[in-house]
Structures are given as C-alpha cells and as structure tokens.
Design an enzyme around this catalytic site. Structure first.
Site, mmCIF file in Angstrom:
data_model
loop_
_atom_site.group_PDB
_atom_site.id
_atom_site.type_symbol
_atom_site.label_atom_id
_atom_site.label_comp_id
_atom_site.label_asym_id
_atom_site.label_seq_id
_atom_site.Cartn_x
_atom_site.Cartn_y
_atom_site.Cartn_z
ATOM 1 N N ASP A 554 27.502 19.919 93.127
ATOM 2 C CA ASP A 554 26.755 20.784 92.233
ATOM 3 C C ASP A 554 27.701 21.612 91.359
ATOM 4 O O ASP A 554 28.870 21.823 91.694
ATOM 5 C CB ASP A 554 25.857 21.711 93.050
ATOM 6 C CG ASP A 554 24.572 22.067 92.335
ATOM 7 O OD1 ASP A 554 24.551 21.997 91.087
ATOM 8 O OD2 ASP A 554 23.588 22.404 93.017
ATOM 9 N N GLU A 557 30.462 21.633 86.197
ATOM 10 C CA GLU A 557 30.791 21.731 84.764
ATOM 11 C C GLU A 557 32.226 22.212 84.475
ATOM 12 O O GLU A 557 32.787 21.715 83.481
ATOM 13 C CB GLU A 557 29.783 22.657 84.069
ATOM 14 C CG GLU A 557 28.384 22.113 84.006
ATOM 15 C CD GLU A 557 27.586 22.326 85.302
ATOM 16 O OE1 GLU A 557 26.562 21.661 85.495
ATOM 17 O OE2 GLU A 557 28.027 23.137 86.139
ATOM 18 N N ASP A 631 19.058 21.620 86.096
ATOM 19 C CA ASP A 631 17.935 22.482 86.471
ATOM 20 C C ASP A 631 16.938 22.612 85.323
ATOM 21 O O ASP A 631 16.755 23.682 84.730
ATOM 22 C CB ASP A 631 18.456 23.863 86.884
ATOM 23 C CG ASP A 631 19.352 23.780 88.110
ATOM 24 O OD1 ASP A 631 19.229 22.817 88.874
ATOM 25 O OD2 ASP A 631 20.190 24.682 88.304
#
Length: 955
Positions: A554, A557, A631
């Site tokens: 997760d 980035e 998300d």
C-alpha cells in the site's frame, strides 16, 4: 551479441549510389550498437535494440551520461543493423525499421522497411533547460512529435481518473498519487509506441502547468468589479462571510501548518458549510479552453449559466481532479458559478485552465520532463497494437503467470479488526457456497503504535499462524498488507535509519499521522539496493514463517503525507540513494516491487510471487505485480471512470489491474442508509441505490483481470450488501460463479499474457483498429479475444448502447441470439444482467461449478464454439502455483474450428506437467444462427474423448 566483423559487413552492404558509408569523424561516430551524430541543436544517439525498437537519446553535452535505466532491461543480443548517410541525414536501419537524423536540425524521423514515414520529431520542439536540485545537475526537457495522421488514436499513460481515453490532443500530468498511476508509455493506432525513459514529474501534451484563472481571463466579481470572483462562505449555522477571490486555488495543505489549506479562510468552519464562487470571466482570445477542477465534497460548475460539470463528490481527505473544455469568445464576459459543499473540516477546491492551443500544435505528441540527464526514449514499432506492447515487454520484462488463485474472487475490507472476523467471513462464504479464493488482511493488524513492526496485535490476532493455517484448510489464500512506512519507535525504523535509509523530511517537520494521537514515522528509501534487501529481510523474518500467500504493498507512491503539493511531496522523499527525488519522483513502486519479488524468489524460489500495489511504473509487470486503482469514491461517475482507467492502464503494458468493487470512500448518505437498515430492516432510496451500484460494479468486476471487492463500511461481502432474496445478492453471486465457470478461459488468457505478451482487458480499438468508430469507445471492451463487455454505470438504467464493430457477428452471451456488426444498438440491461456478447468464431472453454481454484470439477470441460467465422483458441494449463511453466511444465491444447465444414479439430497436446489429466472428456456445444443456445456454457452437447492425440469432430 553480433560480432563487430558481421556488423561492418552489414554497413558495407548498404552502400549505394546515393549514400556513402559513415566513418568516424567529428560529426558522426559509429558504436557497436548504433551511432551518434553531432548536430547544431544537440548530440543525438541512435541505438538498435531489436529489429523493431530503436532507442533515441539527445543531449546538449558532448558526452552522453551512463546508460543505466531503471525501466529497460539489458539487451542480450544486438540486432543486425546498418548505418548510412546522405548530405542531409544519417540513417540507422534494421530489417524492419529505419531512423533518420537530420544533420541540420537533429530531428529524428522513423520509417518502416518500405520507407513510409511512421512518426517524426518536430525539429523546433526539442529543448533543454539546465536545472540543479540538491547540488545535482540535469535538464528540464521537451520533445514533440509531428503526428502524420490527425485521426490516429493514442492510448496508455497509466491510470487516471478524469474518464479520458484517447489521449490524442489531450493533456496529462504524470505523477504518482492515490488513485493516479502514471506510466510514461503510449501506443498509437499507427502501430507504434513511445516509452519515455524518465522518472521525474512529466507531462504529456501541453508542457506547461495549468494557469490560474486570472492569468488567462479578466475576472469580475458578482457586482461587476474587476480583478476577482466573489467567494460566499456560509457555515452550518447560516452565518455568511464574503471574500474577493483572485484565484480558485485551494488544492493543498500549507507546509508547516498542515491543519489548513492554502488560500482558504482560516477562521471559517467548513463542517456542514456551503460555498459559492461566482462572477464573470472575460477571455482574452477566442477558442477552446481546457479546464481542470480539483474537488473534495460536492462540487458543481456552471459556465454561461449552463452546468459544465454535473455534481461530483470525493471524500474530504482524498480529493480528485476532473477535466473539461468550454468554447469561449474573446471579450465576452461570461458568468461562472462554482457550488461547493466541502463535506469535511479540511476541504479542497480548485479550478485552473489552459488557454486555447492551435489544432496543429495540440495534435502534436509532446513529452515534457522536469529533471533528466537527457532526452531518452524508445520508439517501438509493431504489426499491430499487441505487437507494440510485446515490444514494450521485450524492453521492460515479461509478465509472469500469476498464481491461478489470483484469478478467482478476493474479499477485502477496510479492515478486518480481529482474527475471528477474518475466519468467520471466509467460513460464511463456504457455508453459502459462494466461490472465493483470497481474503485480505489490511492495515493496522499491528498494535496501534507499532506501524512497521510487522507484528500482529495479539489481543486481536492471538494466533496468526493458526489463522493462516485455518484459511488454507478452507481452500483459501491470504494476502497481508505491508507498507514501506515505519514509526520511529520501531526496531525496523532504527535498522533502516542507522544506515541512512529512511527519508528524513517527515521527521524533521514532525509530521504525525492520523492514527490515535498521531505517530511520527516515515518511509524507507527503496532506491537503495541494500535497503530493499533489508525491507525483504524484515518481511521474511516476520511474515513468511506464518505462511502468507501474497503481499499488498500500500501507499507505494510513496504517499508520506496526503494532500500536500508536489514540491512538498518531493521534499518528503529526498534524497534517494540515486539522487534527488525531483529526478526519481515516479519510480518508487517499481523499486519497492523489486525488493519483494527478488526477495521471495530467493528464499522460496518455486512459489509464485504475487504483489498488489497502489502505484506503478513502467516495468512493474516483470515483478509479478498488479495495480489497483486506489481509494476511489462510491459514485456512479467513479465506476464509469474505472473502465477507461483500467483500459488505458492495460494498454500501458502492465496487464494485471483491479479496483475496489463498490468504491472505497463512501458517501455519508449510503452509510446512513445502511445504519437505518440495520436498525429498522427497511430499504430506503439510498440503500436501494447502494445495492444497485454494487451489483453493477460486481458485474463489471467479474470481467477484469483480477476480481476483487474492497472498501470502507458498509461492508462489501455480498451477504452484507443484501439478503439472499434480494436481486442484488442473486446477481452478485451469479457473476461470481460465472467467473469460476470461465476459469479455463481466463487462465488461458494468463498463459497468453506470458507466452504471447497478450493483454487481457482490451480496448475495442486493439482488436478492431481498422474500424475508426472504435477509437473513442471507452465504456465497453474485449475481455480476451471472445467476450465483449458493456458495463452499466447509470443508476436505474435498464438498457445501454453497445457498438458492434463492422465486419463481425456477435452472439448474446445469455440467449445465444446473433447480431450483425457495424452498428450501435440499444440493448437490454436488466438489473440482474450486464450486456455481454461473444464474437463469432470464438471458442470458449468453461468448467463446472467450483468453490475455489483449489477444486476441480468432476464435470467434463465444456468447449463452446460460436459459428459464423473460423475460430482458434489454445487451452493453457499448468500446476497453478509454482514456476514449473518456466521449466516447460505446462500443457497447451489448440482448438481450431472450420466454419465452412463445421468441424472442430483438437490438436495434439503440447507439453505436460505433474498432475496433468492425460485423458479428457470435452462437452462440445455449438452456437450459431441456427442454434441460439441459451446459457451455452451450461448446455449439454457432443461428448468428445481426448487422450492427447489429434481428433476432429463434426459439430
């Protein structure tokens, strides 16, 4: 590698009457793999990578930097090529492709083997602007290409959320953020692709940033005064304040004051508020203006008293961008009104714009990179779009075959809080006989203050190993969430930190997260190879002994802090081991995936790796990594946007993509509706919509590369969405079972992806490039070669338009009725069913009902043949979880259908693997204009015995 002797022979053979052989001189130097040419504008280098791939580099410096690439893999064998020149140009030629460098301008032109131009650099567009960051020098670069076909389609660039598809003439900023995955690769309907080898912030299209409204328009407030729009802020009590707003730019938190948004009033409570920005804009020129809005909460935009953006919503902590265009007339004052309901205490809003761009410039293909050593890209040529993507994977790595269980259904939520929740959920699926393969344990399975410890909170998860064993005993698999984030108090942080492998910006600025009282932590530097090894070692020490099957990476980035501007994001992740983050801004997820893939294969070499990551970059596929769309919100427009997002991501060369079915962030009205239902048992209007939204999203999700539900409360398990008697429950379970019935077809597509560099989720334009009507179709697609998928993404819709490409015939998947192609048709789409069609000439292998891929049906495999055209399909099978296929342990059975003779030939089996069925019984079902067989994959047909030898059946 070809010998230099053979290389020089190839050069000599190309000398003709109009050319002369190149020799090393002050202007041109022949290399073992290409040529460099000094031109007045730049030093240009061409390298032959394959017969269809040429690398182009350009630099204002006399010497090129080192050739190391994070994306492109080393070439094992240089193709045979030649170098020739004329008075004006230098040519590098392979058997399939030619690149010509203009000696005067340095511009490169690409031609096919017959001399036809494919693409050409704009000789006035190349630019180098020196940049220095943290003591490291580089260039901000721009390179444009002249499109030789104004009508071509351009696709790729990763996954973005503005519901754009064909990027010809459009603009996209390439950076990584939650819900946004940037891949600097495009594919053209002209059968070429460009891989832009840059890791920095990049732009496609307009090389400039969007401008504030006041830089492009003259602004007037609601009383006609020049210089600003009027901002009217009304709080939840009804109290109002008014401000002059010279710009609508409230898009990020303030560095050093992360409780406030830049430019918004500090003394206003945004909870329950309503905000309006209104006035007039006066263009300084006429034309099409391209806008980008930024929004959280609810936002609607009117220009000239017309809604140009219908109401959109995003959760307060995770805003989104959306693009739209408006034609405006010079000097005409045009009303503008932005209606905004922030829907949170910290809120974001923005509206910026590009001035009109002339069509000839807009249709150029332009790349801009913030910080690079040089202009560096790969031109990839192919026979078709699949061949171009194959070239991309030749450069950046094959896509391994995912474990077979990954093709099944995954259940996830944010989050299972206890061991009992995990096990009881999986047990409920088994009890209800709903197929499932994988259950996911999301974040915060650790103790609250121990993020990065990789240890379970034993109060909530008393026996992690027993939990995993119990999942396996139920024929399930389990994925665990692992972040590259570590609290400063953990031993793992300290292990990284003592070696200088933790990003320090968040520590220096004392940034605390949103958990409990807020904890201090940061992310590790994945660009350091030793740090990557340590990251894996920590996982290997803590998670591997428990028996986890897959990894959920997760926030890769890296997302160290939400809702900050790009400059601050770079600050929070710099320096990297390779240099300043400005230069390596976009490639973190690739580096992080390498750590896990190579780590696991080093300790358990025959267990297939599976990674799911929230970000991605060129080359990600080689690490057996899939990406999900982040998300996203639970709105119909967000579901619609996932179709184009998934298609462009797939065409970017990374074949495994998925999304949160139902969306992640939930509108308050759906939360309230579920609570009311739990209390009263009544389905109100919002709950009715919530159930239909999830039903339509599950229907769509069953035909994506990976089938996965996830999100915040309300829970996404089908039995928590609706009761068994409800049509939502019936449809969701039916499509889940259908996914498993189609597993032989789907897993064969996975085999094609590895062996043939195939793309599973396919824009219509890939298979019907000759039909220009497909170039802009973004809401239907092919799932493999056979299935046309048309998701329904409007609330209450019971029909939708579907385009059936010309030159083809189609069958309704459910009824078997045939449709002629070359037209748009409005088709039925009842609540329980999504439009789904099969191309004539398709062969679909299907299996019986199973509850997981660990099971095998006792029924004969059904082979459905759709007449009206010749057909060809290869059934791929292997063990499913190991790397035997790399050792040629697999089987392929080719099915060929001859439509004229109505015969099906099953060719001799190729290969074998341990546990393979030697003898098979196939249930062959034919569908054609005379046999409109309903539910064909369940129909009884002609039984054909097969022992691995060629057999032909008349059908």
């Amino acid at each position: 590698m070809k010998s230099l002797h053979l290389f020089w022979i190839a050069v000599a053979l190309t000398i003709g009457t109009s050319t002369q052989s190149c020799t090393k001189s002050s202007a041109t130097e022949i290399l073992s793999d290409g040529v460099t040419i000094e031109t007045p504008t730049a030093n240009v280098r061409l390298k032959a990578v394959t017969d269809k791939i040429i690398r182009v580099s350009a630099s204002p410096d006399s010497k090129f930097p080192d050739d190391a690439s994070l994306v492109a893999l080393p070439v094992n064998e240089i193709p045979e090529f030649s170098v020739t020149q004329t008075d004006d140009s230098v040519y590098l030629t392979t058997s399939q492709l030619k690149a010509a460098v203009d000696k005067h301008t340095g511009a490169v032109t690409f031609l096919d083997k017959n001399g036809k131009k494919i693409l050409q650099e704009n000789d006035e567009s190349r630019s180098f602007k020196p940049i220095t960051v943290e003591g490291t020098g580089g260039y901000t670069v721009t390179q444009s290409f002249l499109s030789l076909d104004d009508n071509e389609g351009i696709y790729g660039l990763g996954q973005h959320q503005s519901n754009e598809f064909n990027y010809k003439g459009k603009n996209e900023e390439l950076f990584q953020y939650n819900t946004k995955v940037s891949i600097p690769f495009v594919v053209s309907t002209g059968n070429y692709g460009i891989l832009w080898d840059s890791y920095s912030l990049c732009r496609w299209g307009n090389p400039d940033d969007y401008r504030q409204l006041g830089n492009i328009f003259t602004l007037y407030d609601n009383e006609g005064r020049e210089g600003a729009l009027t901002g009217i802020y009304t709080d939840a009590k009804g109290d109002t304040m008014t401000r002059q707003e010279p710009m609508i730019y409230f898009e990020h938190l303030i560095r050093g004051d992360l409780n406030h948004v830049v430019n918004l009033p500090r003394d206003f409570n945004f909870y329950g508020s309503k905000v309006v920005y209104e006035g007039e804009i006066e263009p300084r020129e006429s034309g099409t203006f391209d806008f980008i809005m930024y929004y959280s909460g609810y936002q609607t935009i009117y220009i000239d008293n017309k809604p140009v953006v219908e109401q959109r919503w995003r959760t307060a902590w995770n805003p989104n961008s959306y693009k739209f265009s408006v034609d405006l007339e010079k000097g005409k004052r045009t009303p503008i009104r932005i209606e905004w309901e922030p829907n949170g205490g910290v809120a974001y809003c923005g509206l910026r714009v590009y001035a009109p761009t002339p069509d000839d410039k807009k249709n150029q293909l332009t790349w801009w990179g913030e910080m690079q050593d040089m202009i560096d890209y790969y031109f990839i040529y192919g026979d078709n779009m699949d061949d171009v993507i194959s070239g991309y994977r030749t450069l950046t790595g094959k896509s391994p075959i995912m474990p077979k269980w990954a093709m099944g259904y995954w259940q996830s939520r944010e989050k299972y809080n206890t061991q009992d929740e995990v096990l009881s959920t999986l047990a409920e699926f088994r009890k209800r006989r709903i197929p499932i393969d994988n259950i996911v344990i999301d974040w915060q399975h650790w103790e609250e203050d121990a993020w990065g410890s990789h240890e379970f909170d034993r109060k909530r998860f008393p026996d992690p190993k027993g939990m995993v064993d119990s999942i396996h005993a139920m024929n399930g698999r389990v994925m665990i969430s692992v972040w590259p984030k570590f609290y400063v108090t953990t031993e793992h942080f300290k292990e990284f930190d003592k070696n200088g492998w933790m990003y320090q910006g968040a520590i220096r600025d004392s940034i605390r997260d949103w958990v409990g009282p807020g904890y201090l932590g940061s992310f590790y530097d994945a660009y350091d190879p030793d740090a990557r090894k340590l990251f894996w070692e920590q996982m290997n020490d803590h998670y591997m002994p428990l028996g986890f099957d897959a990894w959920w990476m997760d926030a890769s980035e890296p997302n160290i802090r939400d809702c900050t501007d790009i400059e601050y994001r770079k600050y929070l992740s710099t320096p990297t081991a390779l240099g300043p983050s400005a230069k390596y801004f976009n490639a973190y997820a690739l580096m992080n995936a390498e750590a896990i893939y190579n780590g696991q294969r080093g300790v358990e070499p025959d267990k297939r790796v599976f990674l799911l990551t929230r970000s991605g970059f060129s080359g990600l596929q080689r690490y057996s990594t899939a990406t999900w769309s982040g998300d996203i919100a639970t709105r119909w427009e967000d579901m619609e946007a996932q179709i184009s997002a998934g298609l462009n991501f797939s065409v970017s060369g990374i074949p495994y993509w998925t999304m949160d079915i139902g969306g992640f962030c939930v509108e308050d009205r759906f939360v309230a509706a579920q609570r009311e239902y739990n209390f009263t048992g009544k389905e109100n209007d919002d709950l009715k919509e919530w159930r239909e939204l999830n039903t339509r999203w599950y229907q769509f999700g069953a035909f994506t590369p990976l089938f996965r539900a996830h999100g915040q409360w309300p829970f996404r398990e089908v039995f928590n969405i609706a009761p068994e008697s409800h049509q939502a429950y019936k449809s969701i379970t039916a499509y889940t079972k259908l996914r498993y019935n189609l597993m032989p077809y789907i897993y064969s597509l996975a085999g094609m992806t590895y062996f043939n560099d195939y793309t599973i989720m396919r824009p219509m334009v890939m298979d019907f490039t000759d039909d220009k009507a497909t170039f802009d179709i973004k809401d239907q697609y092919m799932f493999g070669p056979a299935l046309l998928v048309a998701p329904v993404y409007k609330y209450g819709a019971r029909s939708r338009s579907v385009y059936f490409p010309e030159g083809s015939r189609w069958y309704d998947f459910y009824s078997g009725k045939m449709i002629e192609g070359g037209r748009d048709i409005t088709v039925d789409a009842p609540y329980e069913r999504m439009p789904l069609y099969v191309r004539a000439g398709s062969i679909i292998p299907a299996g019986g009902d199973i509850m997981s891929t660990a099971e095998e049906s006792d029924e004969p495999m059904t082979i459905v043949v759709y007449g009206g055209n010749d057909g060809d399909f290869t059934l791929y099978e292997d063990e499913g979880t190991n790397y035997g296929y790399e050792r040629d342990e697999f089987s392929k059975i080719r099915f060929r259908y001859d439509d004229a003779g109505s015969t099906l030939t099953i060719e001799s089996r190729e290969g074998q693997y341990p546990g393979m069925k030697a003898d098979r019984l196939f249930n062959v079902v034919k569908v054609d204009g005379n046999h409109a067989t309903p539910n064909a994959i369940k129909a009884k047909g002609q039984l054909v015995k097969y022992n691995g030898e060629k057999v032909t059946a008349n059908i």
